[in-house]
Structure formats: structure tokens, C-alpha cells
Design an enzyme around this catalytic site. Structure first.
Site, PDB file in Angstrom:
ATOM      1  N   SER A  92       0.845  -1.175  -0.103  1.00 29.71           N
ATOM      2  CA  SER A  92       0.433  -0.305   0.255  1.00 29.71           C
ATOM      3  C   SER A  92       0.530   0.949   0.044  1.00 29.71           C
ATOM      4  CB  SER A  92      -0.593   0.263   1.142  1.00 29.71           C
ATOM      5  OG  SER A  92      -1.858   1.211   1.035  1.00 29.71           O
ATOM      6  N   HIS A  96       1.996  12.802  -1.017  1.00 27.23           N
ATOM      7  CA  HIS A  96       1.583  13.627  -1.002  1.00 27.23           C
ATOM      8  C   HIS A  96       2.826  14.301  -1.773  1.00 27.23           C
ATOM      9  CE1 HIS A  96      -2.073  13.126   1.100  1.00 27.23           C
ATOM     10  NE2 HIS A  96      -1.475  11.814   1.981  1.00 27.23           N
ATOM     11  N   HIS A 106      -2.750   6.644  -4.719  1.00 27.35           N
ATOM     12  CA  HIS A 106      -2.894   6.244  -3.803  1.00 27.35           C
ATOM     13  C   HIS A 106      -2.693   4.832  -4.773  1.00 27.35           C
ATOM     14  CE1 HIS A 106      -5.740   3.320  -2.147  1.00 27.35           C
ATOM     15  NE2 HIS A 106      -4.492   3.131  -1.283  1.00 27.35           N
ATOM     16  N   ASN A 108      -2.706   0.457  -4.125  1.00 27.59           N
ATOM     17  CA  ASN A 108      -3.531  -0.810  -3.091  1.00 27.59           C
ATOM     18  C   ASN A 108      -3.010  -1.894  -3.479  1.00 27.59           C
ATOM     19  OD1 ASN A 108      -4.524  -2.802  -1.441  1.00 27.59           O
ATOM     20  ND2 ASN A 108      -3.503  -1.718   0.016  1.00 27.59           N
ATOM     21  N   VAL A 109      -2.023  -3.664  -4.002  1.00 29.46           N
ATOM     22  CA  VAL A 109      -2.477  -4.769  -4.267  1.00 29.46           C
ATOM     23  C   VAL A 109      -2.324  -5.791  -3.201  1.00 29.46           C
ATOM     24  CG1 VAL A 109      -1.831  -4.604  -6.455  1.00 29.46           C
ATOM     25  CG2 VAL A 109       0.134  -4.896  -5.224  1.00 29.46           C
ATOM     26  N   ARG A 110      -3.437  -6.041  -2.647  1.00 29.27           N
ATOM     27  CA  ARG A 110      -3.539  -7.526  -1.608  1.00 29.27           C
ATOM     28  C   ARG A 110      -3.916  -8.665  -1.967  1.00 29.27           C
ATOM     29  NH1 ARG A 110      -7.312  -3.536  -1.974  1.00 29.27           N
ATOM     30  NH2 ARG A 110      -9.345  -3.680  -1.944  1.00 29.27           N
ATOM     31  N   HIS A 145      -6.335   7.492 -17.274  1.00 36.10           N
ATOM     32  CA  HIS A 145      -6.959   6.523 -17.821  1.00 36.10           C
ATOM     33  C   HIS A 145      -7.044   5.755 -18.389  1.00 36.10           C
ATOM     34  CE1 HIS A 145     -10.576   7.268 -14.895  1.00 36.10           C
ATOM     35  NE2 HIS A 145      -9.941   8.846 -14.042  1.00 36.10           N
ATOM     36  N   HIS A 175     -20.783  12.607   2.704  1.00 39.87           N
ATOM     37  CA  HIS A 175     -21.277  13.787   3.499  1.00 39.87           C
ATOM     38  C   HIS A 175     -20.784  14.688   2.222  1.00 39.87           C
ATOM     39  CE1 HIS A 175     -16.794  12.503   4.342  1.00 39.87           C
ATOM     40  NE2 HIS A 175     -17.009  13.545   5.310  1.00 39.87           N
TER      41      HIS A 175
END
Length: 308
Positions: A92, A96, A106, A108-110, A145, A175
Site C-alpha cells: 500500500s 503527497h 494512492h 494498493n495491491v493485496r 485513465h 457526506h
């Protein structure tokens, strides 16, 4: 093909090193490398770069943890593995950059596998990458993309569109009624088509992260900016914090599985600000982010004709 956990771990270690080397080459600053162990089983290595020439904070962390009871956040949709022994591993990262014109990103590969008592092992892959610009440029978003699509193309028509839509829905702040950024790819519970196909697709996503991000970073990291742009960057970073602490599955899984808290929260930016009821000036570059980018869009179709 049977499940090859060693192949998964080997790939993650290699990707960890590749991404680390690329960031150190660009920034000229070395990561702090922090190996850690988990009392319940397993551990990992967090690599954190702070106050670099390009990155205000960059973190990339490998973890491989074991447990006797699958955390609730990972078993809500799979009641057959609730409470089963498990192992989980992944990479992960969150970057910044210091320059407000260079986007946060960001990836992430899991991989998770659980072994219910008396049952067959249950495994799946997950991951993806997304981009969070503060001052978006059409060419950057289009490149991002197109590269995401290239990661998916060898594995079937419509896969990029499916994972892009999933990303838009996942990285959404209800929110605020806005997406976290301009999206990318997101998938979870991947086990269709056999282990080898899933492994290859998962690796393709990991392999396309640097080609997606580095050209964007190179174009924007040295652009001039002032106090106005810096303040807006810090304000928008607040949205990143809100998502990670309220909605992010990886954060919830890490905390519920009693992972290392410092490594789990290294994704948070070092500086951030909140303003009460702030509204951008009409026609400003800041307003353009809200008006054109913080909602799901078909960027390949709207920004340019798709590449052949």
C-alpha cells in the site's frame, strides 16, 4: 493451478523495491525503512520519506500478517470465513507531493486467504490505484485513465469500465457528495477464472502504477505556486483524511487485525487544514476542480478520443 502464496509474496517484494527506487531517484532523498513484527503473527516493512525535495510525505508499505480469526471488515460479505484462520499480504502506498500542482496518489495491491475448519481455502485478490489532483490538467487525467485501461485490456473487454466505475463508487465521500479525486481502478474479491488469471491481472495493475503516475509527476513537480495554491492544497487534503479515517477498508482491516498503527496511518498527509463553509470563487481554478472533476466522468470519451 493451485494457490501459490509464494508467487504473490515474491511479486510484492519486487514491486516494493521498484517503487522505492523510482521515488528515491526522483526526490533525491532516501526512505526510512522500518521493519516491524506483529504479536499475533507476521509483520512487514514500512518505508517512509518525509520532507523531501519533491514529496512532503511518501509512504510505501509491505505487510504479511497471520491470524486465527478473520477480522469482521473482511468477512462481512463472506459468512463462511467468519472467525477462520487467515493470512493477508499486500503493498500500500500514498504519495503527497509538496507542489500543489502535483497530485496526491494512492495504490494498493493485496491478497487474502482464509482456511475455514473442514472447508477448502477461500482466497481473493484486491487493489487498484487512484489520483487526487488539486489543480487538474486534462492531459494528466487522460494519461492516467489510458494507462489504467491498458492494465486491464489483456484480460477482457469492459474490465476497465467495470473497475473504473467501482473506483468512482468506492472513493466517494457521501457526506460531501463528491469523489475523492478523478478515480482510476478499484476491485476486490477477485477470484474468477482461476488463480493464475487473477494473479496476472493483479500484477498488471501493480505494474502499471508507475507508468501512470510518473509522467504526471514529472510535468507538475516544478511548476511555480504561491500561498493561495498551497492553502487550497492543504484544505483539500482534509478530504483525503476524512475518507481514510471514515470509509477506507484497508485502514479498517489494518486496525481490526491489530496491525502496526503507525504503518496503517502513514497514508495521512503531514499538514492539513479545514475551513468552515469554504466556497471557491466563481471562475477560479479552484472552482474548476469542483465543477468538472469531483464526480464520475467518462474521461476517455470526454477529454479526447480514446487511443487506438
Amino acid at each position: 493451478m493451485s494457490v501459490d502464496v509464494t508467487a504473490v509474496e515474491t511479486y510484492l517484494h519486487g514491486l516494493h523495491d521498484r517503487i522505492t527506487a523510482a521515488v528515491e531517484r526522483i526526490d533525491g532523498t532516501r526512505f526510512r525503512r522500518d521493519a516491524w513484527q506483529r504479536a499475533e503473527g507476521g509483520g512487514g516493512e514500512s518505508r517512509v520519506l518525509s520532507e523531501g525535495s519533491v514529496f512532503e510525505r511518501a509512504g510505501v508499505s509491505f505487510s504479511h500478517v497471520f491470524g486465527e480469526k478473520m477480522p469482521q471488515s473482511a468477512s462481512q460479505q463472506r459468512p463462511e470465513i467468519a472467525g477462520a484462520p487467515f493470512q493477508a499480504m499486500g503493498l500500500s502506498l500514498v504519495f503527497h507531493p509538496r507542489n500543489p500542482h502535483a497530485p496526491t496518489t494512492h495504490c494498493n495491491v493485496r491478497f487474502l486467504i482464509a482456511t475455514p475448519a473442514g472447508g477448502r481455502p477461500v482466497w481473493w485478490f484486491g487493489g487498484g490505484f487512484d489520483l487526487t489532483p488539486y489543480y487538474p490538467c486534462d492531459e494528466d487525467v487522460l494519461h492516467w485513465h489510458r494507462t489504467a485501461r491498458a492494465a486491464c485490456l489483456p484480460f477482457g473487454a469492459g474490465l476497465y469500465e467495470h473497475y473504473k466505475d467501482w473506483c468512482d463508487r468506492y472513493f466517494f465521500l457521501p457526506h460531501r457528495n463528491e469523489t475523492r479525486g478523478v478515480g482510476g481502478l478499484f476491485f476486490d474479491d477477485l477470484n474468477e477464472g482461476g488463480f493464475q488469471r487473477c494473479l496476472d491481472l493483479w500484477r498488471s495493475v501493480g505494474d502499471h502504477f508507475l507508468p501512470a503516475y510518473l509522467p504526471v509527476l514529472e510535468r507538475r513537480k516544478d511548476r511555480r505556486y504561491g500561498e493561495r495554491e498551497r492553502n487550497f492544497q492543504l484544505y483539500r487534503r482534509g478530504r483525503y483524511v476524512e475518507f481514510n479515517l471514515v470509509y477506507d477498508r484497508g485502514t479498517l482491516f489494518g486496525l481490526q487485525s491489530r496491525g502496526r498503527t503507525e504503518s496503517i496511518l502513514m497514508s495521512l498527509p503531514p499538514l492539513v487544514r479545514w475551513e468552515y463553509d469554504w466556497i471557491p470563487l466563481p471562475g477560479s481554478p479552484e472552482a474548476r476542480l469542483y465543477e468538472e472533476f469531483l464526480r464520475p466522468r467518462d474521461y476517455l470519451a470526454e477529454l479526447a478520443a480514446p487511443a487506438p
